[in-house]
Design an enzyme around this catalytic site. Structure first.
Site, short mmCIF file in Angstrom:
data_model
loop_
_atom_site.label_atom_id
_atom_site.label_comp_id
_atom_site.label_asym_id
_atom_site.label_seq_id
_atom_site.Cartn_x
_atom_site.Cartn_y
_atom_site.Cartn_z
N VAL A 13 0.86 -1.25 0.01
CA VAL A 13 -0.13 -0.08 -0.12
C VAL A 13 0.84 1.22 -0.11
CG1 VAL A 13 -2.05 -1.19 1.05
CG2 VAL A 13 -0.31 -0.10 2.51
N LYS A 15 3.85 1.82 2.20
CA LYS A 15 4.51 2.02 3.54
C LYS A 15 6.20 2.45 3.26
CE LYS A 15 4.03 -2.27 5.14
NZ LYS A 15 3.36 -2.70 4.00
N LYS A 37 13.52 -2.06 9.73
CA LYS A 37 12.65 -2.61 9.27
C LYS A 37 12.47 -4.27 10.00
CE LYS A 37 9.55 -4.52 5.79
NZ LYS A 37 8.44 -4.05 4.94
N ASP A 50 13.12 -3.33 0.35
CA ASP A 50 12.76 -2.05 1.22
C ASP A 50 13.90 -1.76 2.21
OD1 ASP A 50 10.34 -2.49 0.52
OD2 ASP A 50 9.52 -3.27 2.46
N GLY A 114 3.44 -5.59 6.35
CA GLY A 114 2.19 -5.83 6.31
C GLY A 114 1.38 -4.84 6.92
#
Ligand SMILES: Nc1ncnc2c1ncn2[C@@H]1O[C@H](COP(=O)(O)OP(=O)(O)OP(=O)(O)O)[C@@H](O)[C@H]1O
Ligand SMILES: [Mg+2]
Length: 229
Positions: A13, A15, A37, A50, A114
């Site tokens: 989405v 992040k 992370k 990421d 998530g």
């Protein structure tokens, strides 16, 4: 610990993009930014991982392991990816690694995995509390780190429900929500998107910001995303 925990209404989405924009904003303002992370999965997938995007946006020199202590190749939920690798994600190791990352700078930008109720470990023994053999969720980590939340969400249809559910799950556990960021926000938003922004702000009693489509290759071209951190 000073910083922010970027969660989202789900997977994919935005992040990472929101966390990167926050890190870049703080770094451009002269702050020493470190990033974290808890677990990265899907290392086999094409595209920048990421932890690499976060490091680049923050101008950080942290190693992969310092940013993300658990890294897995399958694109699975973290607890399952760990299980497939024959191990378990340990909350204490996450807390220690996050504290070390935070100590390396003056503000920490942490990206979740998530959404808030994703398990990092499916069963954890916590003898000092009444939560024996409970799962350890992303939300538990945000609480343990004591960081306020930013929620990344899509601008389009369906986002009101997902975002309000996430706000409720956050506040019911005692987490502070700094802002919702709708991403990528179109140059010419439709009536639905404008209404989504206003509805989330009023029903969620929350600050709602928008982030336009970014050229991820070039952080110097990104607009600032100030959140008063
Ligand atoms: N503002 C934006 N500018 C450019 N691309 C964006 C923007 N917002 C979202 N995207 C794109 O949407 C996709 C999902 O974004 P991102 O990787 O940040 O999601 P995520 O929530 O971090 O996913 P994951 O759950 O895998 O960590 C990516 O392809 C990303 O490039
Ligand atoms: Mg991400």
């Amino acid at each position: 610990m000073r910083g922010v925990f970027v969660t989202g209404t789900g997977t994919e989405v935005g992040k990472s993009v929101v966390a990167a924009a926050i890190a870049n904003t703080l770094s451009t303002a002269g702050r020493k930014v470190t990033v974290f992370k808890p677990a990265v999965t899907g290392l086999d997938d094409p595209g920048e991982a990421d932890h690499a995007l976060l490091r680049r946006a923050a101008g950080s020199s942290q190693s992969d392991a310092e940013i993300a202590p658990y890294r897995y190749r399958p694109p699975a939920s973290p607890h399952l990816a760990a299980e497939m690798a024959g191990e378990m994600i340990e909350p204490e190791r996450l807390r220690t690694a996050a504290a070390e990352a935070a100590a390396g700078g003056d503000v920490l930008v942490c990206e979740g995995v998530g959404g808030l109720l994703v398990p990092l470990a499916s069963r954890v023994r916590t003898p000092m509390s009444d939560k024996v053999d409970q799962p350890y969720l992303v939300r538990d980590l945000a609480l343990d780190l004591g960081l306020p939340l930013v929620i990344a969400a899509s601008p389009g249809l369906g986002t009101i429900n997902h975002t309000l559910l996430t706000i409720e799950a956050a506040r019911s556990a005692g987490l502070e929500v700094v802002a919702v960021v709708l991403t990528p926000w179109p140059d010419q938003p439709s009536q639905i998107e404008e209404s989504n922004r206003d509805t989330i702000a009023s029903l969620g009693e929350v600050d709602v910001k928008t982030l336009p489509h970014l050229n991820l290759e070039d952080p110097t071209s990104w607009p600032s995303l100030p959140l008063g951190l």
